[in-house]
Write a protein that holds these residues in place. Structure first.
Motif, PDB file in Angstrom:
ATOM      1  N   LEU A 201      19.198  49.704  12.490  1.00 38.13           N
ATOM      2  CA  LEU A 201      18.806  50.841  12.100  1.00 38.13           C
ATOM      3  C   LEU A 201      18.909  51.936  11.573  1.00 38.13           C
ATOM      4  CD1 LEU A 201      18.926  53.436  14.599  1.00 38.13           C
ATOM      5  CD2 LEU A 201      21.943  53.352  13.799  1.00 38.13           C
ATOM      6  N   HIS A 202      17.750  52.828  10.799  1.00 43.40           N
ATOM      7  CA  HIS A 202      17.542  53.725   9.420  1.00 43.40           C
ATOM      8  C   HIS A 202      18.057  55.005   9.758  1.00 43.40           C
ATOM      9  CE1 HIS A 202      14.634  50.529   9.496  1.00 43.40           C
ATOM     10  NE2 HIS A 202      14.612  50.664   7.849  1.00 43.40           N
ATOM     11  N   LEU A 203      18.942  55.335   8.436  1.00 42.90           N
ATOM     12  CA  LEU A 203      19.357  56.807   8.949  1.00 42.90           C
ATOM     13  C   LEU A 203      19.725  56.904   7.255  1.00 42.90           C
ATOM     14  CD1 LEU A 203      23.419  55.734  11.037  1.00 42.90           C
ATOM     15  CD2 LEU A 203      20.496  56.568  11.940  1.00 42.90           C
ATOM     16  N   PRO A 204      19.369  58.257   7.566  1.00 37.79           N
ATOM     17  CA  PRO A 204      19.411  59.266   6.149  1.00 37.79           C
ATOM     18  C   PRO A 204      20.886  59.205   5.640  1.00 37.79           C
ATOM     19  CG  PRO A 204      19.766  60.636   8.285  1.00 37.79           C
ATOM     20  CD  PRO A 204      19.211  59.175   8.501  1.00 37.79           C
ATOM     21  N   VAL A 205      20.789  59.409   4.043  1.00 38.74           N
ATOM     22  CA  VAL A 205      21.834  59.415   3.217  1.00 38.74           C
ATOM     23  C   VAL A 205      21.307  60.298   2.367  1.00 38.74           C
ATOM     24  CG1 VAL A 205      23.626  58.426   1.248  1.00 38.74           C
ATOM     25  CG2 VAL A 205      23.154  57.498   4.208  1.00 38.74           C
ATOM     26  N   GLU A 206      22.147  61.215   2.317  1.00 42.42           N
ATOM     27  CA  GLU A 206      21.895  63.053   1.021  1.00 42.42           C
ATOM     28  C   GLU A 206      22.633  61.749  -0.284  1.00 42.42           C
ATOM     29  OE1 GLU A 206      21.866  67.433   0.565  1.00 42.42           O
ATOM     30  OE2 GLU A 206      24.329  66.088   0.417  1.00 42.42           O
ATOM     31  N   ILE A 207      21.691  61.578  -1.469  1.00 46.56           N
ATOM     32  CA  ILE A 207      21.966  61.451  -2.690  1.00 46.56           C
ATOM     33  C   ILE A 207      21.914  63.165  -3.677  1.00 46.56           C
ATOM     34  CG2 ILE A 207      21.837  60.402  -4.860  1.00 46.56           C
ATOM     35  CD1 ILE A 207      20.990  57.739  -2.875  1.00 46.56           C
ATOM     36  N   GLN A 208      22.895  63.403  -3.939  1.00 48.15           N
ATOM     37  CA  GLN A 208      22.534  64.526  -5.028  1.00 48.15           C
ATOM     38  C   GLN A 208      22.778  63.677  -6.818  1.00 48.15           C
ATOM     39  OE1 GLN A 208      25.370  67.629  -4.033  1.00 48.15           O
ATOM     40  NE2 GLN A 208      24.203  67.964  -1.974  1.00 48.15           N
ATOM     41  N   LEU A 209      22.230  64.098  -7.725  1.00 49.19           N
ATOM     42  CA  LEU A 209      22.568  63.751  -8.523  1.00 49.19           C
ATOM     43  C   LEU A 209      22.742  64.632  -9.572  1.00 49.19           C
ATOM     44  CD1 LEU A 209      19.724  61.507  -7.853  1.00 49.19           C
ATOM     45  CD2 LEU A 209      21.229  60.243  -9.685  1.00 49.19           C
ATOM     46  N   ARG A 210      23.502  65.171 -10.600  1.00 48.39           N
ATOM     47  CA  ARG A 210      23.837  66.407 -11.688  1.00 48.39           C
ATOM     48  C   ARG A 210      24.942  65.551 -12.678  1.00 48.39           C
ATOM     49  NH1 ARG A 210      28.382  69.563  -7.390  1.00 48.39           N
ATOM     50  NH2 ARG A 210      26.494  69.269  -6.181  1.00 48.39           N
ATOM     51  N   THR A 211      24.327  66.357 -13.242  1.00 46.74           N
ATOM     52  CA  THR A 211      25.498  66.365 -14.846  1.00 46.74           C
ATOM     53  C   THR A 211      27.178  66.220 -14.574  1.00 46.74           C
ATOM     54  OG1 THR A 211      25.202  67.981 -15.549  1.00 46.74           O
ATOM     55  CG2 THR A 211      23.596  66.389 -16.375  1.00 46.74           C
ATOM     56  N   ILE A 212      27.730  65.846 -15.894  1.00 45.34           N
ATOM     57  CA  ILE A 212      29.429  66.301 -15.460  1.00 45.34           C
ATOM     58  C   ILE A 212      29.033  68.199 -15.930  1.00 45.34           C
ATOM     59  CG2 ILE A 212      31.387  66.333 -16.951  1.00 45.34           C
ATOM     60  CD1 ILE A 212      30.199  63.252 -17.755  1.00 45.34           C
ATOM     61  N   ALA A 213      28.176  68.581 -16.696  1.00 49.16           N
ATOM     62  CA  ALA A 213      28.343  69.915 -16.472  1.00 49.16           C
ATOM     63  C   ALA A 213      28.081  71.213 -15.771  1.00 49.16           C
ATOM     64  CB  ALA A 213      27.660  70.569 -18.001  1.00 49.16           C
ATOM     65  N   MET A 214      26.720  70.241 -14.722  1.00 44.55           N
ATOM     66  CA  MET A 214      26.583  70.802 -13.240  1.00 44.55           C
ATOM     67  C   MET A 214      27.539  71.165 -12.010  1.00 44.55           C
ATOM     68  SD  MET A 214      22.330  69.392 -13.187  1.00 44.55           S
ATOM     69  CE  MET A 214      21.294  69.395 -14.853  1.00 44.55           C
ATOM     70  N   ASP A 215      27.991  70.006 -12.509  1.00 42.12           N
ATOM     71  CA  ASP A 215      29.393  69.773 -11.191  1.00 42.12           C
ATOM     72  C   ASP A 215      30.628  70.420 -11.773  1.00 42.12           C
ATOM     73  OD1 ASP A 215      29.914  67.952  -9.478  1.00 42.12           O
ATOM     74  OD2 ASP A 215      31.567  67.027 -10.087  1.00 42.12           O
ATOM     75  N   MET A 216      31.063  70.734 -12.857  1.00 42.12           N
ATOM     76  CA  MET A 216      31.760  72.072 -13.105  1.00 42.12           C
ATOM     77  C   MET A 216      30.898  72.987 -12.640  1.00 42.12           C
ATOM     78  SD  MET A 216      32.930  74.479 -15.404  1.00 42.12           S
ATOM     79  CE  MET A 216      30.948  74.013 -16.845  1.00 42.12           C
ATOM     80  N   TRP A 217      29.849  73.628 -13.205  1.00 37.86           N
ATOM     81  CA  TRP A 217      29.740  74.417 -12.778  1.00 37.86           C
ATOM     82  C   TRP A 217      29.908  74.375 -11.042  1.00 37.86           C
ATOM     83  CZ3 TRP A 217      26.690  76.713  -9.552  1.00 37.86           C
ATOM     84  CH2 TRP A 217      25.768  78.399  -9.287  1.00 37.86           C
ATOM     85  N   ALA A 218      29.239  73.646 -10.403  1.00 42.02           N
ATOM     86  CA  ALA A 218      28.892  73.877  -8.915  1.00 42.02           C
ATOM     87  C   ALA A 218      30.566  73.932  -8.136  1.00 42.02           C
ATOM     88  CB  ALA A 218      28.181  72.501  -8.271  1.00 42.02           C
ATOM     89  N   SER A 219      31.693  73.226  -8.959  1.00 41.06           N
ATOM     90  CA  SER A 219      32.558  73.261  -8.625  1.00 41.06           C
ATOM     91  C   SER A 219      33.584  74.488  -8.193  1.00 41.06           C
ATOM     92  CB  SER A 219      33.624  71.762  -9.038  1.00 41.06           C
ATOM     93  OG  SER A 219      33.026  70.558  -8.708  1.00 41.06           O
ATOM     94  N   LEU A 220      33.306  75.088  -9.761  1.00 40.57           N
ATOM     95  CA  LEU A 220      34.125  76.542 -10.183  1.00 40.57           C
ATOM     96  C   LEU A 220      33.037  77.462  -9.387  1.00 40.57           C
ATOM     97  CD1 LEU A 220      34.916  75.935 -13.766  1.00 40.57           C
ATOM     98  CD2 LEU A 220      35.932  75.111 -11.646  1.00 40.57           C
TER      99      LEU A 220
END
Length: 238
Positions: free
Chosen positions: A162-181
């Motif tokens: 079976l083939h199922l979709p998986v979402e992969i997000q790639l971001r930098t440490i700084a982008m992740d900090m901004w997105a979290s806050l």
């Protein structure tokens, strides 16, 4: 480092407006299988990321992967997404319209690391990229930046492959900090979120991106210095 965001599957709390108890029971039973299948696809995708991370760290002394987070989408989020898009909440519609039931977030050190990993994933024979959205080159109006891929992951079950979709997000440490806050300020904070706040966050996003580019340039400069010094070191040994 691998971090699993554990979400409890509260099947006994399923209550859909206008639905019958029988329909809610059928949805709960179907979600058990959905959870198992997507968790299986997630395990395979995470294992591949872990193999790459270990290879980089072992053979190259540096991995482009800082850490990895992964999760299965909560039932409440799945229901909300289907309803927001105007779809009936059914098991078939989950498979058809929700492509991020299983999700991986790869946090990278530098901007170039993101696109290097993207190149590895897009030529991986096991995974087929079915969708790509680059919010780094074209940020969302909020200022959000990340590279999103939807990949089809094969899993072998008793009924076949079976083939199922998986979402992969790639971001930098700084982008992740901004997105979290940004998420915390916009959705979790008790204070009112204003248009002025949104504008300030967009400015913060631009500033964070400038930091990312400068860090990348500093790293490239250090790499160039190392490569220039390496031959001299070899000659000195001779």
């Amino acid at each position: 480092m691998m971090v699993e965001k554990i979400n409890q599957l509260s099947l006994h709390n399923i209550h859909l407006p206008g639905s019958t108890p029988q329909k809610e029971t059928e949805l709960a039973q179907g979600m058990v299988r959905v959870n198992h299948l997507y968790r299986s696809a997630l395990k395979i995708a995470v294992a591949q990321m872990e193999i790459l991370d270990e290879e980089f760290a072992t053979l190259n002394d540096r991995s482009p992967i800082h850490h990895i987070e992964y999760r299965i989408k909560t039932l409440d989020s799945i229901v909300e997404k289907l309803q927001r898009r105007g779809h009936e909440v059914t098991i078939d519609n989950i498979y058809a319209y929700v492509q991020d039931v299983a999700g991986i977030r790869i946090i990278c050190n530098y901007l170039d690391d993101i696109y290097y990993l993207r190149s590895l994933l897009t030529r991986n024979e096991s995974f087929r990229v079915i969708q790509e959205v680059d919010y780094i080159k074209t940020p969302k109006p909020s200022g959000y930046r990340s590279l999103h891929l939807i990949v089809e992951v094969p899993i072998v079950i008793s009924e076949g492959t079976l083939h199922l979709p998986v979402e992969i997000q790639l971001r930098t440490i700084a982008m992740d900090m901004w997105a979290s806050l940004e998420h915390e300020l916009r959705y979790k904070s008790s204070r009112a979120f204003s248009d002025a706040d949104a504008k300030r966050l967009r400015l913060c996003s631009e500033a964070v991106f400038e930091v990312d580019r400068e860090m990348q340039n500093i790293y490239k400069g250090k790499q160039a210095e190392y490569e220039e010094q390496e031959p001299a070191g070899e000659d000195a040994k001779e």
